[in-house]
Design an enzyme around this catalytic site. Sequence first.
Site, PDB file in Angstrom:
ATOM      1  N   ARG A   1       0.891  -1.172   0.000  1.00 42.07           N
ATOM      2  CA  ARG A   1       0.000   0.000   0.000  1.00 42.07           C
ATOM      3  C   ARG A   1       0.915   1.203   0.000  1.00 42.07           C
ATOM      4  NH1 ARG A   1      -5.329   1.333   3.565  1.00 42.07           N
ATOM      5  NH2 ARG A   1      -6.133  -0.047   1.955  1.00 42.07           N
TER       6      ARG A   1
ATOM      7  N   CYS B   1     -16.438   1.722   0.787  1.00 38.95           N
ATOM      8  CA  CYS B   1     -15.292   0.860   1.125  1.00 38.95           C
ATOM      9  C   CYS B   1     -14.872   0.984   2.584  1.00 38.95           C
ATOM     10  CB  CYS B   1     -14.127   1.179   0.200  1.00 38.95           C
ATOM     11  SG  CYS B   1     -13.442   2.829   0.406  1.00 38.95           S
TER      12      CYS B   1
ATOM     13  N   ASP C   1     -17.351   7.250  -1.299  1.00 43.50           N
ATOM     14  CA  ASP C   1     -16.143   7.067  -0.475  1.00 43.50           C
ATOM     15  C   ASP C   1     -15.844   8.415   0.179  1.00 43.50           C
ATOM     16  OD1 ASP C   1     -13.780   6.096   0.632  1.00 43.50           O
ATOM     17  OD2 ASP C   1     -12.642   6.174  -1.238  1.00 43.50           O
TER      18      ASP C   1
ATOM     19  N   ARG D   1     -13.893  -8.495   1.715  1.00 46.63           N
ATOM     20  CA  ARG D   1     -12.466  -8.264   1.466  1.00 46.63           C
ATOM     21  C   ARG D   1     -11.697  -9.544   1.809  1.00 46.63           C
ATOM     22  NH1 ARG D   1     -10.304  -3.187   1.494  1.00 46.63           N
ATOM     23  NH2 ARG D   1      -8.499  -4.328   0.713  1.00 46.63           N
TER      24      ARG D   1
ATOM     25  N   HIS E   1      -7.437   0.873  -6.352  1.00 43.05           N
ATOM     26  CA  HIS E   1      -7.629   0.003  -5.187  1.00 43.05           C
ATOM     27  C   HIS E   1      -8.342  -1.272  -5.666  1.00 43.05           C
ATOM     28  CE1 HIS E   1      -7.910  -1.248  -1.166  1.00 43.05           C
ATOM     29  NE2 HIS E   1      -8.767  -0.386  -0.667  1.00 43.05           N
TER      30      HIS E   1
ATOM     31  N   GLN F   1     -10.396  -3.808  -3.387  1.00 41.33           N
ATOM     32  CA  GLN F   1     -11.663  -3.262  -2.908  1.00 41.33           C
ATOM     33  C   GLN F   1     -12.783  -3.509  -3.916  1.00 41.33           C
ATOM     34  OE1 GLN F   1     -12.340  -1.639   0.146  1.00 41.33           O
ATOM     35  NE2 GLN F   1     -14.381  -2.114  -0.599  1.00 41.33           N
TER      36      GLN F   1
HETATM   37  N1   CP Z   1     -11.340  -0.147   2.524  1.00 43.27           N
HETATM   38  C1   CP Z   1     -10.064  -0.234   2.929  1.00 43.27           C
HETATM   39  O1   CP Z   1      -9.137  -0.470   2.139  1.00 43.27           O
HETATM   40  O2   CP Z   1      -9.901  -0.041   4.267  1.00 43.27           O
HETATM   41  P1   CP Z   1      -8.526   0.100   5.051  1.00 43.27           P
HETATM   42  O3   CP Z   1      -7.927   1.418   4.670  1.00 43.27           O
HETATM   43  O4   CP Z   1      -8.917   0.040   6.486  1.00 43.27           O
HETATM   44  O5   CP Z   1      -7.618  -1.032   4.648  1.00 43.27           O
HETATM   45  N1  NVA Z   2     -10.026   6.669  -1.109  1.00 40.65           N
HETATM   46  C1  NVA Z   2      -9.586   6.220   0.188  1.00 40.65           C
HETATM   47  C2  NVA Z   2      -9.797   4.756   0.316  1.00 40.65           C
HETATM   48  C3  NVA Z   2      -9.471   4.201   1.680  1.00 40.65           C
HETATM   49  C4  NVA Z   2      -9.646   2.739   1.767  1.00 40.65           C
HETATM   50  C5  NVA Z   2      -8.144   6.591   0.423  1.00 40.65           C
HETATM   51  O1  NVA Z   2      -7.327   6.443  -0.500  1.00 40.65           O
HETATM   52  O2  NVA Z   2      -7.823   7.050   1.516  1.00 40.65           O
END
Ligand code: CP
Ligand code: NVA
Length: 302
Positions: A104, A260, A222, A288, A131, A134
């Site tokens: 990530r 998400c 989101d 997930r 992502h 997701q």
């Molecule tokens: N939706 C999602 O990716 O959540 P986290 O940031 O908690 O991993």
């Molecule tokens: N769009 C959000 C998703 C988190 C899971 C971010 O990137 O923070």
Amino acid sequence: MLENKNFIDLNKVDKKTLRKIIELGKKLKSSRSEKDSNLLRNKTLAMIFEKPSTRTRVSFEVGMRQLGGDVVTLLNENIQSGRGETYADTARVLSRYVDALMVRTDDSNKLDELVSYSTVPVINGLTNSTHPCQIMADIMTFEEHRGSIKDKIIAWTGDGNNVANTLIQGAVQFDFILRLACPPELGPDKAILEWGNKHGGRIKLTTDPHQAVEDADCIITDTWVSMHNTEGERIKALTPYTVNKKLMSYASKDAIFMHCLPAHRGQEVEEDVIDGPQSVVWDEAENRLHVQKAILSWILQD
Ligand code: CP
Ligand code: NVA
């Protein structure tokens, strides 16, 4: 030498494989057999987190263990890449220890570097731009509640962020109709949208949330402030895009709501929607786990 089975973006994995992963996710969810608990025996996944995570981290950790494998979680501040060691070197070293990597990161270039130098499969656990894990969970969740997603209308309202970008890729690969409502200055990634249109995506971008959700089978939103954003002028621009009961009422009467998570009640969604009867966000979060077990099985098995 065979190429690694990376899971980087939905447009980089063929449609048949993506469908197989979704079906395997459903199967793994419906029954936990003795055989499944040995699927990834002796396999280890290393995960690098440059940003916080609850769902991604826990679902991958638990998923690996449920399949008989092991996992090493590396937080950026505790590893050498956090103080400048390149991802090229990190990939070369970690590939000698583990069977797959997940990252990530704030920078897609770092993901590309990891992929280039890793000799084991790599999974994208979120970048500023996409992502994919997701959206796989979202598709599985939609189908659990409403049947095949093919030809269904999925509406996105709010920031055209990493999740929205991946939904565009998903619309092409899973053949659903996608309508996105975003403020003009906060639309999805232009190159991804162009790719979607070029590949036969039935994708409509508007600035009007009402238009986007009309008769939709599902409304998704989101956060307005992703981890890589600063608040700035966004809240003002995004205020008309809140998902509230009125907006839900323009959708199909059995439309579901997805997010998400993490959510900000009173901003992108009102409490009576996310905690209301049309919301499937807890199933979505649970999925997930199941869909990632399917992704792991695909990348780690012959
Ligand atoms: N939706 C999602 O990716 O959540 P986290 O940031 O908690 O991993
Ligand atoms: N769009 C959000 C998703 C988190 C899971 C971010 O990137 O923070």
